[in-house]
Design a protein around this motif. Structure first.
Motif, PDB file in Angstrom:
ATOM      1  N   VAL A 164       0.870  -1.185   0.000  1.00  0.00           N
ATOM      2  CA  VAL A 164       0.000   0.000   0.000  1.00  0.00           C
ATOM      3  C   VAL A 164       0.904   1.233   0.000  1.00  0.00           C
ATOM      4  O   VAL A 164       1.693   1.429   0.923  1.00  0.00           O
ATOM      5  N   SER A 165       0.791   2.025  -1.055  1.00  0.00           N
ATOM      6  CA  SER A 165       1.650   3.204  -1.195  1.00  0.00           C
ATOM      7  C   SER A 165       1.144   4.368  -0.358  1.00  0.00           C
ATOM      8  O   SER A 165      -0.028   4.409   0.014  1.00  0.00           O
ATOM      9  N   ALA A 166       2.039   5.309  -0.126  1.00  0.00           N
ATOM     10  CA  ALA A 166       1.655   6.579   0.483  1.00  0.00           C
ATOM     11  C   ALA A 166       1.562   7.613  -0.637  1.00  0.00           C
ATOM     12  O   ALA A 166       2.303   7.533  -1.615  1.00  0.00           O
ATOM     13  N   ASN A 191      -6.347   1.515  -0.344  1.00  0.00           N
ATOM     14  CA  ASN A 191      -5.879   1.942  -1.662  1.00  0.00           C
ATOM     15  C   ASN A 191      -4.549   2.685  -1.541  1.00  0.00           C
ATOM     16  O   ASN A 191      -3.626   2.460  -2.323  1.00  0.00           O
ATOM     17  N   TYR A 192      -4.482   3.587  -0.593  1.00  0.00           N
ATOM     18  CA  TYR A 192      -3.268   4.367  -0.320  1.00  0.00           C
ATOM     19  C   TYR A 192      -3.279   4.766   1.152  1.00  0.00           C
ATOM     20  O   TYR A 192      -4.325   4.721   1.802  1.00  0.00           O
ATOM     21  N   PHE A 193      -2.136   5.214   1.635  1.00  0.00           N
ATOM     22  CA  PHE A 193      -2.092   6.012   2.853  1.00  0.00           C
ATOM     23  C   PHE A 193      -2.085   7.461   2.366  1.00  0.00           C
ATOM     24  O   PHE A 193      -1.128   7.885   1.703  1.00  0.00           O
ATOM     25  N   ARG A 215       3.165  13.457  -4.802  1.00  0.00           N
ATOM     26  CA  ARG A 215       4.212  12.492  -4.482  1.00  0.00           C
ATOM     27  C   ARG A 215       3.593  11.150  -4.095  1.00  0.00           C
ATOM     28  O   ARG A 215       2.546  11.113  -3.441  1.00  0.00           O
ATOM     29  N   TYR A 216       4.254  10.083  -4.519  1.00  0.00           N
ATOM     30  CA  TYR A 216       3.829   8.720  -4.224  1.00  0.00           C
ATOM     31  C   TYR A 216       5.062   7.954  -3.766  1.00  0.00           C
ATOM     32  O   TYR A 216       6.142   8.130  -4.326  1.00  0.00           O
ATOM     33  N   GLY A 217       4.903   7.073  -2.772  1.00  0.00           N
ATOM     34  CA  GLY A 217       6.061   6.297  -2.333  1.00  0.00           C
ATOM     35  C   GLY A 217       5.659   4.987  -1.688  1.00  0.00           C
ATOM     36  O   GLY A 217       4.527   4.816  -1.238  1.00  0.00           O
TER      37      GLY A 217
HETATM   38  P1  5GP Z   1      -3.216   7.391  -9.247  1.00  0.00           P
HETATM   39  O1  5GP Z   1      -3.184   8.804  -8.764  1.00  0.00           O
HETATM   40  O2  5GP Z   1      -3.962   7.268 -10.550  1.00  0.00           O
HETATM   41  O3  5GP Z   1      -3.715   6.419  -8.193  1.00  0.00           O
HETATM   42  O4  5GP Z   1      -1.714   6.942  -9.539  1.00  0.00           O
HETATM   43  C1  5GP Z   1      -0.920   7.720 -10.339  1.00  0.00           C
HETATM   44  C2  5GP Z   1       0.392   7.011 -10.587  1.00  0.00           C
HETATM   45  O5  5GP Z   1       1.151   6.873  -9.384  1.00  0.00           O
HETATM   46  C3  5GP Z   1       0.270   5.598 -11.161  1.00  0.00           C
HETATM   47  O6  5GP Z   1       1.093   5.548 -12.323  1.00  0.00           O
HETATM   48  C4  5GP Z   1       0.826   4.717 -10.081  1.00  0.00           C
HETATM   49  O7  5GP Z   1       1.487   3.587 -10.611  1.00  0.00           O
HETATM   50  C5  5GP Z   1       1.815   5.639  -9.402  1.00  0.00           C
HETATM   51  N1  5GP Z   1       2.111   5.181  -8.047  1.00  0.00           N
HETATM   52  C6  5GP Z   1       1.231   4.694  -7.132  1.00  0.00           C
HETATM   53  N2  5GP Z   1       1.868   4.363  -6.007  1.00  0.00           N
HETATM   54  C7  5GP Z   1       3.185   4.631  -6.198  1.00  0.00           C
HETATM   55  C8  5GP Z   1       4.357   4.485  -5.388  1.00  0.00           C
HETATM   56  O8  5GP Z   1       4.326   4.035  -4.252  1.00  0.00           O
HETATM   57  N3  5GP Z   1       5.523   4.889  -5.942  1.00  0.00           N
HETATM   58  C9  5GP Z   1       5.600   5.402  -7.186  1.00  0.00           C
HETATM   59  N4  5GP Z   1       6.813   5.741  -7.648  1.00  0.00           N
HETATM   60  N5  5GP Z   1       4.528   5.535  -7.980  1.00  0.00           N
HETATM   61  C10 5GP Z   1       3.337   5.162  -7.493  1.00  0.00           C
END
Ligand code: 5GP
Length: 232
Positions: free
Chosen positions: A82-84, A98-100, A127-129
């Motif tokens: 689960v990404s942030a 879905n996310y944090f 930002r996503y991580g």
């Molecule tokens: P969305 O906003 O549509 O959920 O995601 C946008 C983009 O962010 C997608 O291409 C997804 O693969 C990318 N993404 C989601 N989580 C992460 C993450 O933890 N790290 C990175 N680098 N990209 C992420």
């Protein structure tokens, strides 16, 4: 090698100066990663079950989210990270599932504390991580771990965790990708154009990946990704 970038060679080894103290020229940030890697390796050797780290990347709107959700619902043995993110939740999205969903300050703190396995600014916007802890814990338990992340993140994981398997999800055609992006209706026209431009650049990077999977049918693509998790 592979756990942290070597420190830049500085002219420290001059006469009268102490030799660099970091092991192999690496420093404080390297040591915890090395320790995690060794613990993880020992666990895998003890249990005899290899844990696998699979990165699923691909252009925007190709259906990465749909494929990874399908895997989460149908393959309970796979740990889906689960990404942030700093973006706001869309309708129906749940914090922790879905996310944090974090504030900028909260995201900053995770980055500063080196708690992100990788992170990136996606589509020049948010930002996503990937939080590092849960991934390493699942791997230490011998689970296969799936990261659904963008291309910049996939490249970072390749650098820091060379054992990761990189999978690129492709649309059946470019027209289909455009149709899916517009049809989703979640982004403004300006945002759609920005994401299509990003998608073009991202498609060009597919050769950097170990495997390519075409997403014509979600169930088929998901099972192909899960099959790849068993290969290493
Ligand atoms: P969305 O906003 O549509 O959920 O995601 C946008 C983009 O962010 C997608 O291409 C997804 O693969 C990318 N993404 C989601 N989580 C992460 C993450 O933890 N790290 C990175 N680098 N990209 C992420």
């Amino acid at each position: 090698p592979g756990l942290a970038p070597p420190r830049a060679a500085r002219p420290r080894a001059r006469p009268g100066r102490a030799a660099p103290r970091g092991v192999g020229g690496r420093g404080a940030r390297h040591r915890p990663r090395l320790r995690e890697w060794l613990v993880d390796r020992e666990k895998r050797q003890e249990t005899g079950i290899p844990s696998r780290l699979v990165v699923l990347a691909g252009p925007t709107a190709v259906g990465k989210g749909t494929v990874s959700t399908y895997i989460r619902e149908n393959y309970p043995d796979v740990h889906l990270s689960v990404s942030a993110t700093t973006r706001k939740p869309r309708p129906g999205e749940v914090h922790g599932v879905n996310y944090f969903f974090l504030s900028d300050d909260e995201f900053d703190t995770l980055v500063e504390n080196d708690e992100m396995l990788e992170w990136a600014t996606v589509h020049n916007a948010f930002r996503y991580g990937t939080p590092r802890g849960p991934v390493l814990e699942a791997m230490a338990e011998g689970m296969s771990v799936l990261l659904e992340i963008d291309l910049q993140g996939a490249r970072q994981v390749r650098g820091t965790m060379p054992q990761a398997v990189l999978v690129f999800l492709l649309p059946p055609t470019w027209e289909e990708l455009v149709r899916r992006l517009i049809g989703r209706g979640t982004e403004s026209t300006e945002e759609q154009q920005r994401r299509l431009a990003t998608a073009k650049v991202e498609l060009a990077a597919q050769d950097e990946f170990d495997y390519r999977v075409v997403n014509s049918d979600v169930g088929t693509a998901a099972s192909e990704v899960v099959d790849l998790m068993a290969l290493r």
